[in-house]
Write an enzyme that holds these catalytic residues in place. Structure first.
Site, mmCIF file in Angstrom:
data_model
loop_
_atom_site.group_PDB
_atom_site.id
_atom_site.type_symbol
_atom_site.label_atom_id
_atom_site.label_comp_id
_atom_site.label_asym_id
_atom_site.label_seq_id
_atom_site.Cartn_x
_atom_site.Cartn_y
_atom_site.Cartn_z
ATOM 1 N N HIS A 1 2.012 -0.858 -10.603
ATOM 2 C CA HIS A 1 3.019 -0.209 -9.759
ATOM 3 C C HIS A 1 4.143 0.288 -10.652
ATOM 4 C CE1 HIS A 1 5.884 0.449 -6.492
ATOM 5 N NE2 HIS A 1 4.832 0.454 -5.709
ATOM 6 N N ASP B 1 -2.216 -1.723 -1.933
ATOM 7 C CA ASP B 1 -3.521 -1.096 -1.654
ATOM 8 C C ASP B 1 -4.712 -1.965 -2.009
ATOM 9 O OD1 ASP B 1 -1.823 1.781 -2.668
ATOM 10 O OD2 ASP B 1 -2.598 1.432 -0.655
#
Ligand code: SDX
Length: 396
Positions: free
Chosen positions: A273, A331
């Site tokens: 991320h 996700d």
């Protein structure tokens, strides 16, 4: 120093936007919507409470909650003309292509009555978008299935109504499973907003020109589609299915070697991320939701869930990932739980867009509501040719 938060000058030099909506501490793995921890909202509130909070800055009391819910359900239907717009797509069109078109098409119905600089118009546009996204996503799904659309039912919850529009048919009553309904609602909450991510920045920049909010949200849908962003849940599930086909858990080591080979171009989708350099708090909640749904459906031994947990275990013990502070993000597990619910892989990002719509519109309205805002105009560092004169064709 902004309010109670202090930032180092290096950070401020990159912060293009000020916002009071969502706070992320990437090092701590903390996510707050209007100051409330995501862990508390995801377990003590529902998605419409969260929408009210993101839009208005406070959680609703009982009368405010009922009023907001009644307002949203009054706008769940879309103009019947939208069915003809859908017919322009091939039946096998990717749902995100369809959804980008449908949301953009909404602007055709409300453009003339929406002045983005009017606070009341901004408020009704937010309600219309939150109310209609489930209907549009379900229509995109039904169109691809060749099944009749299911009209919204206002006696159902937001998540229950969506599940019925997705999986119900006119042939029989659809019974909402409360465990699946709760899981769907929590998936919406976990995706509702996330500070200045790529699609939110897209909506802000697009909306800063004063365009109508439906067109700006359509731009957000288009940006979210990318596999590095909202498309990662679809890419992650495809990755898990590929490893499963190659031999499953026994092949994880071989796959991880490919990921660590920079030339392979292979990434561990659902990991890493730009901001979180610790565990994405949403990933933990998504894994718990996955456990609940799989248990409810008797799928505890789902091979992909076992594979995902093995991948996570190996990655979190591997120097390549530890040194780069790569952890599961929102996700990583969302695809497994959505697949168990029956949502097709190519619609995962559509669910993400449905849920993120409230974040996009709250951030757009926050920007437009600031009297100091101006149209966005990022500058560049020019690296091209210095000034030179055109030469005649014979000399080129
Ligand atoms: C979302 O911004 C948001 O808030 C987005 C989002 C939201 O709610 O809106 O949180 C939603 O988009 C989540 C992210 C979903 N994307 C994926 O899961 C795709 C896989 N992840 C990567 O593509 C990547 O992690 C990014 C794009 C998310 C971040 O990329 P960065 O900024 O390059 O990551 P980084 O700088 O931390 O990378 C450090 C290193 C690099 O290697 P080196 O050059 O140092 O050798 O780690 C590598 C990266 O190449 N790396 C990965 C990796 N992610 C980063 N290597 C393998 N697999 C990965 N997934």
């Amino acid at each position: 120093q902004t309010g109670m938060f202090t930032y180092d000058p290096g950070f401020l030099s990159t912060a293009a936007t000020q916002s009071a909506i969502t706070y992320i501490d990437g090092d701590k793995g903390e996510l707050l919507y209007r100051g409330y921890p995501i862990e508390q909202l995801a377990t003590q509130c529902d998605y419409l409470d969260t929408c009210y909070l993101l839009l208005k800055g406070e959680l609703p009391n009982a009368p405010q909650r009922d009023e907001f819910h009644n307002l949203v359900i009054k706008h769940t239907m879309v103009n019947e003309q939208m069915q003809f717009f859908l017919r322009g797509f091939r039946r096998d069109a990717h749902p995100m292509a369809v959804l980008t078109g449908l949301v953009g098409a909404l602007s055709a119905f409300y453009h003339d009555s929406t002045d983005i600089n009017n606070p009341e118009h901004r408020e009704i546009a937010a309600i219309r978008l939150i109310a209609k996204m489930p209907t549009l996503v379900a229509m995109a799904y039904k169109y691809g299935m060749g099944q009749p659309y299911m009209y919204p039912r206002n006696d159902l919850s937001y998540a229950g109504n969506f599940l019925r529009m997705m999986f119900g048919t006119p042939c029989e009553d659809y019974k909402v499973n409360p465990v699946i309904e709760r899981a769907m609602d929590r998936i919406f909450i976990l995706h509702a907003d996330h500070e200045q991510n790529a699609s939110t920045s897209t909506v802000r920049l697009c909306g800063s020109s004063g365009t109508n909010p439906f067109a700006a949200i359509a731009a957000g849908v288009a940006c979210l589609w990318g596999p590095a962003h909202g498309g990662a849940n679809e890419a992650c599930l495809n990755m898990l299915e590929d490893i499963q086909r190659m031999g499953g858990v026994a092949k994880v080591g071989e796959f991880m070697e490919k990921v660590k080979d920079k030339n392979s171009g292979v990434k561990l989708m659902g990991f890493g991320h730009r901001v979180y350099k610790n565990y994405d708090p949403r990933a933990k909640l998504m894994q718990e939701t996955c456990n609940e749904v799989l248990a409810e459906l008797g799928l505890e031994n789902d091979p992909l869930f076992k594979l995902a947990k093995q991948l996570e275990k190996i990655a979190l013990e591997d120097d390549y990932f530890v040194q780069r502070k790569l952890y599961p993000n929102v996700d990583f597990y969302s695809g497994i739980v959505q697949r168990a619910i029956g949502i097709p892989v190519n619609l995962f990002t559509g669910i993400f867009a449905l849920a993120r719509t409230v974040g996009w519109i709250a951030q757009l309205n926050e920007m437009i509501g600031d009297p100091e805002y101006k149209i966005g105009r990022p500058r560049q560092l020019f690296t091209g040719s210095v000034r030179r004169d055109v030469q005649p064709l014979t000399k080129r």
